[in-house]
Design an enzyme around this catalytic site. Structure first.
Site, short mmCIF file in Angstrom:
data_model
loop_
_atom_site.label_atom_id
_atom_site.label_comp_id
_atom_site.label_asym_id
_atom_site.label_seq_id
_atom_site.Cartn_x
_atom_site.Cartn_y
_atom_site.Cartn_z
N LYS A 197 57.82 25.58 80.84
CA LYS A 197 59.26 25.31 80.97
C LYS A 197 59.67 25.40 82.45
O LYS A 197 60.43 24.57 82.94
CB LYS A 197 60.07 26.31 80.13
CG LYS A 197 59.96 26.05 78.63
CD LYS A 197 60.58 27.16 77.78
CE LYS A 197 60.32 26.90 76.29
NZ LYS A 197 60.83 27.96 75.40
N GLN A 253 62.74 34.11 75.76
CA GLN A 253 61.62 33.58 74.98
C GLN A 253 61.36 34.45 73.75
O GLN A 253 61.31 35.68 73.84
CB GLN A 253 60.35 33.51 75.86
CG GLN A 253 59.15 32.86 75.19
CD GLN A 253 59.34 31.37 74.87
OE1 GLN A 253 60.10 30.67 75.53
NE2 GLN A 253 58.66 30.89 73.84
N ASP A 271 69.28 27.30 74.47
CA ASP A 271 68.46 27.19 73.25
C ASP A 271 69.30 26.76 72.05
O ASP A 271 68.76 26.39 71.01
CB ASP A 271 67.81 28.54 72.92
CG ASP A 271 66.40 28.68 73.50
OD1 ASP A 271 65.66 27.68 73.47
OD2 ASP A 271 66.07 29.78 73.97
N1 GUN Z 1 59.79 30.55 70.82
C1 GUN Z 1 59.30 29.48 70.13
N2 GUN Z 1 60.10 28.42 70.33
C2 GUN Z 1 61.10 28.80 71.13
C3 GUN Z 1 62.23 28.13 71.68
O1 GUN Z 1 62.50 26.95 71.46
N3 GUN Z 1 63.02 28.90 72.48
C4 GUN Z 1 62.78 30.19 72.73
N4 GUN Z 1 63.62 30.85 73.51
N5 GUN Z 1 61.74 30.85 72.23
C5 GUN Z 1 60.91 30.14 71.44
#
Ligand code: GUN
Length: 288
Positions: free
Chosen positions: A54, A98, A121
């Site tokens: 990311k 995350q 998110d």
């Molecule tokens: N863990 C798995 N997928 C995601 C996501 O799309 N965002 C976040 N913050 N954590 C995740």
């Protein structure tokens, strides 16, 4: 029939390029560099890789990104304190915590604390509510990425029967709501299947579009797929050294008309849509 492969990497690259151009234009006009702050708690190796990907995507698209790495023993209070600092920091436009978080931390309490305007998110109840009412501020990254793949592959979604496997807050639940909305890559008739669904295979066999998001390796087998269906695999499961989806790819691709691979399908799209949301967040906060 052998299915067309829906190349998520290529679609995501196009979107990232488009976002990069929009970031450059926004920056030239406002003098603001959109900034994503990522929070990673603990040592989960998969999470570390996702966050790194990311951040790399952010840098390549002209965003600023910072990583707040906290040890696994971090208390919930300390994590909430950091989130509140990021909420108040005028230089930060998007906050990504995350998941999963260590077991002693109440995930919902943390996600509820992220200020809705920086919730890239789209996990906060306010943003989920706006999305469900069809007036989104942000769209949840993975389901939005799936919709972009349906668009890019020319899949007719309006009027189609979409079966979503899984009812998670991150994918299954928002995905179902987005497919049933009015709009592009939507207007579907949606069935949501989950661990308590009776005759699941029978329901999946009726699907024109199958979206698998249950986190069980190769759960969706060829006998569950109607010939010509479009199959989107959201699963990423580690089996030994290998990454496999929720779909038995090799067998299902002989029945489906189009299918996403794992890796290289939905995964890259989640990141591309996160960038889009971060730019939106910067625009909202600059009053632009
Ligand atoms: N863990 C798995 N997928 C995601 C996501 O799309 N965002 C976040 N913050 N954590 C995740």
């Amino acid at each position: 029939m052998t299915a067309r492969i829906i190349d998520g990497k290529a679609v995501a690259a196009d979107i990232r390029q488009q976002v990069a151009a929009e970031v450059a234009a926004f920056q030239a006009q406002s003098g603001i560099t959109p900034h994503l702050a990522a929070v990673l708690v603990g040592e989960d190796p998969a999470s570390a890789v996702y966050v790194r990907n990311k951040q790399n995507a952010c840098s390549k698209a002209g965003f600023k990104s910072t990583l707040h790495r906290l040890p696994a023993e971090t208390t919930q209070d300390d994590l909430l304190k950091l989130v509140r600092e990021l909420n108040a920091d005028r230089e930060v436009h998007g906050i990504l915590v995350q998941l999963p978080l260590p077991k002693h931390i109440h995930e919902q309490a943390v996600l509820d604390t992220v200020t809705p305007l920086k919730d890239v998110d789209c996990f906060h109840a306010e943003n989920v509510g706006l999305m469900v009412q069809g007036r989104p501020r942000f769209l949840p990254c993975t389901p939005h990425g799936v919709q972009q793949l349906l668009l890019a592959s020319g899949t007719e979604v309006a009027g189609a029967h979409a079966v979503v496997l899984g009812r998670s807050e991150i994918v299954g639940k928002p995905m179902s709501m987005m497919l049933v909305q009015r709009g592009a890559a939507a207007n579907a008739t949606v069935t949501i299947c989950h661990s308590r669904t009776r005759d699941l295979a029978q329901l999946v066999r009726q699907a024109d579009i199958v979206i698998a998001a249950i986190g069980q390796p190769k759960f969706v087998t060829a006998d569950m797929i109607k010939p010509g269906a479009v199959v989107i695999d959201v699963g990423i499961n580690r089996v030994g050294e290998e990454l496999v989806g929720d779909v038995d790819y090799e067998a299902v691709k002989e029945v489906a008309s189009a299918i996403t691979p794992v890796p290289g399908g939905v995964g890259p799209m989640t990141i591309a849509m996160l960038l889009k949301n971060t730019l939106t967040a910067a625009r909202i906060q600059s009053g632009n």
